[in-house]
Design a protein around this motif. Structure first.
Motif, PDB file in Angstrom:
ATOM      1  N   THR A  62       0.843  -1.198   0.000  1.00 34.20           N
ATOM      2  CA  THR A  62       0.000   0.000   0.000  1.00 34.20           C
ATOM      3  C   THR A  62       0.879   1.248   0.000  1.00 34.20           C
ATOM      4  O   THR A  62       1.807   1.371   0.803  1.00 34.20           O
ATOM      5  CB  THR A  62      -0.943   0.009   1.221  1.00 34.20           C
ATOM      6  OG1 THR A  62      -1.863  -1.079   1.084  1.00 34.20           O
ATOM      7  CG2 THR A  62      -1.724   1.319   1.294  1.00 34.20           C
ATOM      8  N   GLY A  63       0.581   2.167  -0.918  1.00 33.24           N
ATOM      9  CA  GLY A  63       1.411   3.355  -1.094  1.00 33.24           C
ATOM     10  C   GLY A  63       2.472   3.188  -2.162  1.00 33.24           C
ATOM     11  O   GLY A  63       3.069   4.168  -2.614  1.00 33.24           O
ATOM     12  N   ARG A  64       2.654   1.917  -2.587  1.00 34.16           N
ATOM     13  CA  ARG A  64       3.643   1.631  -3.629  1.00 34.16           C
ATOM     14  C   ARG A  64       2.995   1.027  -4.861  1.00 34.16           C
ATOM     15  O   ARG A  64       3.476   1.214  -5.976  1.00 34.16           O
ATOM     16  CB  ARG A  64       4.711   0.688  -3.079  1.00 34.16           C
ATOM     17  CG  ARG A  64       5.502   1.287  -1.920  1.00 34.16           C
ATOM     18  CD  ARG A  64       6.244   0.214  -1.141  1.00 34.16           C
ATOM     19  NE  ARG A  64       7.081  -0.587  -2.012  1.00 34.16           N
ATOM     20  CZ  ARG A  64       7.575  -1.777  -1.679  1.00 34.16           C
ATOM     21  NH1 ARG A  64       7.281  -2.311  -0.514  1.00 34.16           N
ATOM     22  NH2 ARG A  64       8.329  -2.440  -2.522  1.00 34.16           N
ATOM     23  N   LEU A  65       1.950   0.243  -4.652  1.00 39.43           N
ATOM     24  CA  LEU A  65       1.193  -0.326  -5.767  1.00 39.43           C
ATOM     25  C   LEU A  65      -0.256   0.121  -5.658  1.00 39.43           C
ATOM     26  O   LEU A  65      -0.809   0.210  -4.553  1.00 39.43           O
ATOM     27  CB  LEU A  65       1.245  -1.863  -5.736  1.00 39.43           C
ATOM     28  CG  LEU A  65       2.582  -2.560  -6.020  1.00 39.43           C
ATOM     29  CD1 LEU A  65       2.405  -4.076  -5.900  1.00 39.43           C
ATOM     30  CD2 LEU A  65       3.117  -2.197  -7.393  1.00 39.43           C
ATOM     31  N   GLN A  70      -2.301  -4.376  -6.908  1.00 43.23           N
ATOM     32  CA  GLN A  70      -2.281  -5.328  -5.803  1.00 43.23           C
ATOM     33  C   GLN A  70      -3.177  -6.528  -6.106  1.00 43.23           C
ATOM     34  O   GLN A  70      -2.834  -7.673  -5.817  1.00 43.23           O
ATOM     35  CB  GLN A  70      -2.748  -4.646  -4.515  1.00 43.23           C
ATOM     36  CG  GLN A  70      -1.742  -3.651  -3.950  1.00 43.23           C
ATOM     37  CD  GLN A  70      -2.196  -3.071  -2.617  1.00 43.23           C
ATOM     38  OE1 GLN A  70      -2.831  -3.743  -1.817  1.00 43.23           O
ATOM     39  NE2 GLN A  70      -1.876  -1.809  -2.378  1.00 43.23           N
ATOM     40  N   LYS A  71      -4.345  -6.265  -6.704  1.00 42.75           N
ATOM     41  CA  LYS A  71      -5.261  -7.345  -7.061  1.00 42.75           C
ATOM     42  C   LYS A  71      -4.618  -8.264  -8.091  1.00 42.75           C
ATOM     43  O   LYS A  71      -4.708  -9.493  -7.995  1.00 42.75           O
ATOM     44  CB  LYS A  71      -6.562  -6.776  -7.617  1.00 42.75           C
ATOM     45  CG  LYS A  71      -7.584  -7.852  -7.993  1.00 42.75           C
ATOM     46  CD  LYS A  71      -8.718  -7.285  -8.814  1.00 42.75           C
ATOM     47  CE  LYS A  71      -9.625  -6.411  -8.002  1.00 42.75           C
ATOM     48  NZ  LYS A  71     -10.831  -6.000  -8.776  1.00 42.75           N
ATOM     49  N   LYS A  72      -3.945  -7.663  -9.103  1.00 42.03           N
ATOM     50  CA  LYS A  72      -3.292  -8.469 -10.139  1.00 42.03           C
ATOM     51  C   LYS A  72      -2.184  -9.331  -9.544  1.00 42.03           C
ATOM     52  O   LYS A  72      -2.010 -10.495  -9.933  1.00 42.03           O
ATOM     53  CB  LYS A  72      -2.739  -7.560 -11.232  1.00 42.03           C
ATOM     54  CG  LYS A  72      -3.815  -6.920 -12.104  1.00 42.03           C
ATOM     55  CD  LYS A  72      -3.212  -5.985 -13.140  1.00 42.03           C
ATOM     56  CE  LYS A  72      -4.304  -5.376 -14.027  1.00 42.03           C
ATOM     57  NZ  LYS A  72      -3.758  -4.393 -14.996  1.00 42.03           N
ATOM     58  N   ILE A  77      -0.450 -14.810  -7.721  1.00 40.73           N
ATOM     59  CA  ILE A  77      -0.048 -15.764  -6.695  1.00 40.73           C
ATOM     60  C   ILE A  77      -1.052 -16.908  -6.601  1.00 40.73           C
ATOM     61  O   ILE A  77      -0.680 -18.067  -6.446  1.00 40.73           O
ATOM     62  CB  ILE A  77       0.112 -15.049  -5.333  1.00 40.73           C
ATOM     63  CG1 ILE A  77       1.307 -14.089  -5.396  1.00 40.73           C
ATOM     64  CG2 ILE A  77       0.300 -16.062  -4.201  1.00 40.73           C
ATOM     65  CD1 ILE A  77       1.431 -13.167  -4.197  1.00 40.73           C
ATOM     66  N   TYR A  78      -2.357 -16.611  -6.744  1.00 37.09           N
ATOM     67  CA  TYR A  78      -3.382 -17.660  -6.666  1.00 37.09           C
ATOM     68  C   TYR A  78      -3.321 -18.606  -7.864  1.00 37.09           C
ATOM     69  O   TYR A  78      -3.381 -19.818  -7.719  1.00 37.09           O
ATOM     70  CB  TYR A  78      -4.799 -17.075  -6.661  1.00 37.09           C
ATOM     71  CG  TYR A  78      -5.119 -16.043  -5.620  1.00 37.09           C
ATOM     72  CD1 TYR A  78      -4.342 -15.840  -4.474  1.00 37.09           C
ATOM     73  CD2 TYR A  78      -6.248 -15.234  -5.773  1.00 37.09           C
ATOM     74  CE1 TYR A  78      -4.672 -14.879  -3.547  1.00 37.09           C
ATOM     75  CE2 TYR A  78      -6.591 -14.280  -4.835  1.00 37.09           C
ATOM     76  CZ  TYR A  78      -5.802 -14.095  -3.732  1.00 37.09           C
ATOM     77  OH  TYR A  78      -6.139 -13.140  -2.818  1.00 37.09           O
ATOM     78  N   TYR A  79      -3.264 -18.007  -9.062  1.00 32.84           N
ATOM     79  CA  TYR A  79      -3.384 -18.772 -10.315  1.00 32.84           C
ATOM     80  C   TYR A  79      -2.244 -18.390 -11.264  1.00 32.84           C
ATOM     81  O   TYR A  79      -2.464 -17.747 -12.299  1.00 32.84           O
ATOM     82  CB  TYR A  79      -4.727 -18.476 -10.989  1.00 32.84           C
ATOM     83  CG  TYR A  79      -5.930 -18.853 -10.177  1.00 32.84           C
ATOM     84  CD1 TYR A  79      -6.356 -20.176 -10.086  1.00 32.84           C
ATOM     85  CD2 TYR A  79      -6.653 -17.884  -9.473  1.00 32.84           C
ATOM     86  CE1 TYR A  79      -7.469 -20.521  -9.323  1.00 32.84           C
ATOM     87  CE2 TYR A  79      -7.763 -18.217  -8.718  1.00 32.84           C
ATOM     88  CZ  TYR A  79      -8.169 -19.536  -8.646  1.00 32.84           C
ATOM     89  OH  TYR A  79      -9.262 -19.878  -7.898  1.00 32.84           O
ATOM     90  N   MET A 588     -11.144 -11.583 -11.858  1.00 35.59           N
ATOM     91  CA  MET A 588     -10.329 -11.368 -10.657  1.00 35.59           C
ATOM     92  C   MET A 588     -11.216 -11.033  -9.461  1.00 35.59           C
ATOM     93  O   MET A 588     -11.021 -10.060  -8.736  1.00 35.59           O
ATOM     94  CB  MET A 588      -9.280 -10.281 -10.882  1.00 35.59           C
ATOM     95  CG  MET A 588      -8.197 -10.699 -11.863  1.00 35.59           C
ATOM     96  SD  MET A 588      -6.752  -9.639 -11.835  1.00 35.59           S
ATOM     97  CE  MET A 588      -5.733 -10.419 -13.099  1.00 35.59           C
ATOM     98  N   THR A 589     -12.231 -11.882  -9.253  1.00 37.37           N
ATOM     99  CA  THR A 589     -13.142 -11.708  -8.123  1.00 37.37           C
ATOM    100  C   THR A 589     -12.750 -12.678  -7.013  1.00 37.37           C
ATOM    101  O   THR A 589     -12.704 -13.887  -7.221  1.00 37.37           O
ATOM    102  CB  THR A 589     -14.597 -11.987  -8.544  1.00 37.37           C
ATOM    103  OG1 THR A 589     -14.674 -13.257  -9.205  1.00 37.37           O
ATOM    104  CG2 THR A 589     -15.097 -10.904  -9.468  1.00 37.37           C
ATOM    105  N   ASP A 590     -12.469 -12.146  -5.837  1.00 36.19           N
ATOM    106  CA  ASP A 590     -12.088 -12.964  -4.698  1.00 36.19           C
ATOM    107  C   ASP A 590     -13.330 -13.373  -3.929  1.00 36.19           C
ATOM    108  O   ASP A 590     -14.416 -12.844  -4.153  1.00 36.19           O
ATOM    109  CB  ASP A 590     -11.134 -12.180  -3.790  1.00 36.19           C
ATOM    110  CG  ASP A 590      -9.972 -13.030  -3.316  1.00 36.19           C
ATOM    111  OD1 ASP A 590     -10.166 -14.246  -3.202  1.00 36.19           O
ATOM    112  OD2 ASP A 590      -8.888 -12.479  -3.058  1.00 36.19           O
ATOM    113  N   VAL A 591     -13.203 -14.309  -3.004  1.00 37.29           N
ATOM    114  CA  VAL A 591     -14.362 -14.747  -2.226  1.00 37.29           C
ATOM    115  C   VAL A 591     -14.390 -14.140  -0.835  1.00 37.29           C
ATOM    116  O   VAL A 591     -15.378 -14.266  -0.126  1.00 37.29           O
ATOM    117  CB  VAL A 591     -14.412 -16.291  -2.093  1.00 37.29           C
ATOM    118  CG1 VAL A 591     -14.604 -16.939  -3.438  1.00 37.29           C
ATOM    119  CG2 VAL A 591     -13.181 -16.825  -1.389  1.00 37.29           C
TER     120      VAL A 591
END
Length: 638
Positions: A62-65, A70-72, A77-79, A588-591
Motif C-alpha cells: 500500500t502506497g507503492r502499488l 495489488q489485485k493483479k 499468486i493464486y493462479y 479477478m473476483t475474490d471470495v
C-alpha cells in the motif's frame, strides 16, 4: 529421522537452534470446514490463504502499488499459470514482457521475504521447489540495496528471463508463497458429500500441502466406512451420489456400477420422489436422470433392509423406531410411524417380502457383496482414505483449542449423555475415543462380514449418540415416502442450543482437559443462517461451516466462514458465494468479503507458547541432561 550426536558442540548447536525457534512468531493456522466436494472453491480459499495473502500484499505494498496492481499480484499468486498466459497475450512486445518479468520477480521475492520472515531458513527451503532452491535463496536473502551486489542480483533475474525459465520460476515462487501464508491447515470435517470432486481435494492436499489435520465429518465416515467393508455406509453413499447426480465420482474411484444399474432398471421405474437433484441448477440429461432415479430406489430399499438387520443385531442402538418396512400396510399404501398412519407416496416396495421385510433377495445380496469388495479393493480410494485416517481424528486438542466436527452429545441440562456398549459405558471424551478406536480398527482390517465394528461405524453416520450426527433420528424413509413434512423433522441434540452459553463451553473444555480461560471450541457441521452469529458462548465457540455447498447459500446468504489464528489472535473470515474458477480468474473476483478480529493477544504469541513449542522444550531438556554423557564417550541419540 533420529539425530545422532557424538560431541558436546553438536548438542549445544542443536540447543541453540531449538531455543531460537521458540522465539519465532507462531505460524498462522487456518480452519476450514464442510467442503462437501466443492474443489474449485476450496482450492481458491487455499490459494488465497483464506484472505491472508491479500492482507499481506496490502500491508507490504500500500502506497507503492495501486489497488488494481495489488489485485493483479494477488491473482498471479493464486493462479500463476492462468495469469501468466493472460499477461503474455496482452504484452505488445518482448521488451515489455521482459520488463514485466523483472518487476514481477522483485514483487514476488519481496512478498516471499515478508511471508517467510517468521520461519527458519530450513523450513522455507523445504517449501521451495527443488529446481529453484539455489536461485530463490540467492534472491531471497540478498540485499538489493547493497551496491556491491546489485549487479549480481540483477544478473540472476536477467538470466532467468534469458534462459526461458521465467514462467517456471514465477509459478514455483507463487506456490511457495501459497504454502507459507498458512503454516498449518485444520479441516474440521466433511471433505466428502454431494459436491463433484472430493477426490481432487485430497489429491491437491497430498501434492501441495504440508502440515494439516482432519477432524472427520459424518459424510467422511460414509467413505471411510465403505472402504472398511460396511455395506450400510456404502448403501448410503451410493444413494446420496445417485440423489445428486454424482455417481461418476464412484467411477473415478474405479467402482463398477453396471450390475447395479442393470438390476435397478430391470426392477424399478422412475418416480417423482427419487428425481435426482442438481446443485448447479443445470438440467440433468434424461438418460442420467432415469439412471440416477432407478439406482436410488434400488439402493434405498437395500439400505432400509440392511438397517433393519443392524438394528435387530444391536438393541443398544435404540433405533427400533427406524424399522419402518414392517410397518407398511399389506397393500403398501400406508405406513405407521410413532403410532400414526400416513399415506405412502411413490412406494417402490416390490422386492420387500411382507413375511420377512428385512431379508435381501439373492440378487441384492450378490450385488452388495460385489460392490463392497470393490470398495475395499479400489486402490485410489484406499489411498485417499488412508491419508484421511493417518492425518485425522474424531477430535483434536491443538494449541489449547478443541476441534470437532459435530457435537458432544448432552442432555437438556448440559450433562454428558452416556452410552453402554458390550457392558462398557462411554460419555464425553471417552465416547469420542471409543468411536475413533473402532473406526481405526475397522479400517485397518476391512471385512465383508457384518459385525459389531461395521455396525458401529454406520451408527456414527446416523445414531443419536454419534458426535458426528447430533440428531435424534435420520428421517430418510419419511422424506422419500411420506408427504407430511412434520415427519421429516430431525430433532437436534441440545448441544446446538446450549453452545451459546459460556458455562457450557467451559464444561466441555474441562471435559477434554483444556483450560476454559484461554481455550476455544471450533465446530463445523451446521451452516450459520443469515442474521445469526458464528461466534458463541462469549467468544469461546466458533462455528465455521464453510458453506461451500451451493444449496446452503440460500439459507446462509453468504459463502460461509473460515477462521485464522495467527500470532496476534483470531480472525473470522466471511466469504462471498463462489461462482466458478473460470469466472474468478477472468474477473479477478475474490471470495473474501470481510475479516473480523474476534480475539487479540495482549502479547504476540511465539512458537514457545504452542504445542510444538512444548515439544521443542522437552527436546531441549533431554539434550541439556545428556551433555554430561559426552564426557563418558557415549553416543547420544535424541
Amino acid at each position: 529421522m533420529e539425530k545422532i550426536f557424538t560431541t558436546s558442540n553438536e548438542i549445544k548447536s542443536e540447543i541453540i537452534n531449538l531455543s531460537a525457534i521458540l522465539n519465532l512468531p507462531k505460524g498462522t493456522e487456518a480452519f476450514v470446514s464442510d467442503i462437501h466436494g466443492e474443489y474449485d472453491e476450496f482450492a481458491h480459499i487455499l490459494r488465497n490463504g483464506s484472505g491472508n495473502t491479500r492482507q499481506k500484499i496490502s500491508e507490504l505494498f500500500t502506497g507503492r502499488l495501486t489497488a488494481d496492481s495489488q489485485k493483479k499480484l494477488a491473482f498471479l499468486i493464486y493462479y500463476p499459470s492462468e495469469i501468466l498466459k493472460q499477461t503474455k497475450e496482452s504484452m505488445p512486445d518482448e521488451a515489455s514482457l521482459s520488463q514485466w518479468y523483472i518487476d514481477t520477480f522483485n514483487e514476488l521475492i519481496e512478498m516471499l521475504r515478508y511471508t517467510s520472515s517468521k520461519y527458519t531458513r530450513s523450513k522455507v527451503r523445504k517449501a521451495i521447489k527443488d529446481d529453484f532452491v539455489y536461485i530463490t535463496e540467492e534472491l531471497l536473502y540478498a540485499d538489493s540495496n547493497d551496491n556491491a551486489k546489485y549487479k549480481y542480483y540483477y544478473e540472476v533475474m536477467d538470466s532467468i528471463v534469458r534462459l526461458g525459465m521465467a514462467d517456471s520460476f514465477i509459478i514455483s515462487t507463487c506456490h511457495t508463497i501459497q504454502r507459507l501464508v498458512v503454516d498449518h491447515l485444520h479441516i474440521i470435517g466433511d471433505v466428502y458429500d454431494r459436491g463433484p470432486h472430493p477426490d481432487y481435494i485430497i489429491d491437491h492436499l497430498m501434492k501441495r500441502w504440508g502440515s494439516l489435520d482432519f477432524q472427520w465429518g459424518n459424510h467422511d465416515i460414509l467413505w471411510i466406512g465403505s472402504a472398511a467393508g460396511s455395506k450400510l455406509c456404502m448403501a448410503n453413499l451410493i444413494r446420496i451420489s445417485a440423489r445428486y447426480n454424482n455417481l461418476r465420482l464412484l467411477t473415478n474411484y474405479g467402482i463398477g456400477l453396471s450390475d447395479l444399474r442393470e438390476f435397478a432398471e430391470k426392477n424399478y421405474k422412475p418416480l417423482d420422489s427419487f428425481k435426482p437433484k442438481s446443485d448447479t441448477g443445470a438440467k440433468i440429461p434424461d438418460d442420467d436422470a432415469c439412471y440416477d432415479n432407478c439406482v436410488q430406489q434400488a439402493i434405498a430399499i437395500m439400505q432400509f433392509k440392511l438397517e433393519g438387520q443392524a438394528i435387530q443385531r444391536n438393541p443398544e442402538f435404540q433405533m427400533s423406531g427406524r424399522m419402518l418396512l414392517d410397518k407398511l400396510s399389506p397393500d403398501r399404501k400406508t405406513v405407521e410411524i410413532d403410532g400414526k398412519k400416513y399415506p405412502v407416496i411413490d412406494g417402490c416396495f416390490q422386492l420387500v417380502d411382507p413375511d420377512d421385510p428385512y431379508k435381501l433377495t439373492d440378487e441384492e445380496e450378490k450385488i452388495l457383496i460385489d460392490l463392497s469388495q470393490q470398495f475395499i479393493d479400489a486402490p485410489k480410494l484406499r489411498y485417499h482414505m488412508a491419508y484421511m485416517m493417518n492425518n485425522g481424528s474424531m477430535y483434536l486438542k491443538y494449541n489449547g483449542n478443541l476441534l470437532l466436527h459435530g457435537c458432544v452429545p448432552v442432555d437438556e441440562e448440559g450433562k454428558m449423555l452416556s452410552w453402554t456398549v458390550d457392558g462398557k459405558t462411554y460419555a464425553g471424551k471417552s465416547l469420542f475415543d471409543f468411536f475413533e478406536k473402532v473406526l481405526k480398527e475397522g479400517f485397518q482390517k476391512p471385512s465383508l462380514v457384518d459385525c459389531k465394528k461395521s455396525d458401529i461405524i454406520w451408527y456414527l453416520w446416523t445414531g443419536k449418540m454419534s458426535p458426528l450426527f447430533g440428531k435424534l433420528a435420520m428421517t430418510t424413509f419419511e422424506r422419500y415416502f411420506v408427504e407430511d413434512t412434520q415427519t421429516h423433522h430431525e430433532v437436534k441434540n441440545p448441544y446446538y442450543s446450549l453452545r451459546k452459553e459460556e458455562w457450557f463451553a467451559d464444561e466441555l473444555l474441562k471435559e477434554f482437559g483444556l483450560d476454559p480461560e484461554n481455550g476455544h471450541i471450533i465446530n463445523g457441521h451446521t451452516p450459520v443462517k443469515l442474521g445469526h452469529s458464528p461466534i458463541m458462548a462469549n467468544r469461546k465457540i466458533f462455528v465455521i461451516d464453510g458453506g461451500m455447498s451451493k444449496p446452503y447459500h440460500k439459507t446462509t446468504g453468504i459463502g460461509g466462514y473460515t477462521l485464522l489464528s495467527n500470532s496476534y489472535g483470531f480472525q473470522l473470515v466471511t466469504h462471498e458465494p463462489f461462482t466458478t474458477r473460470k469466472k474468478a480468474i477472468a474477473d479477478m473476483t475474490d471470495v473474501v468479503s470481510t475479516k473480523r478480529v474476534i480475539e487479540q493477544s495482549v502479547k504476540r504469541t511465539t512458537v514457545g507458547d504452542t504445542d510444538i513449542g512444548a515439544s521443542l522444550k522437552k527436546q531441549i531438556e533431554q539434550l541439556t541432561a545428556r551433555l554430561e554423557a559426552i564426557d563418558k564417550n557415549q553416543t547420544i541419540r535424541v
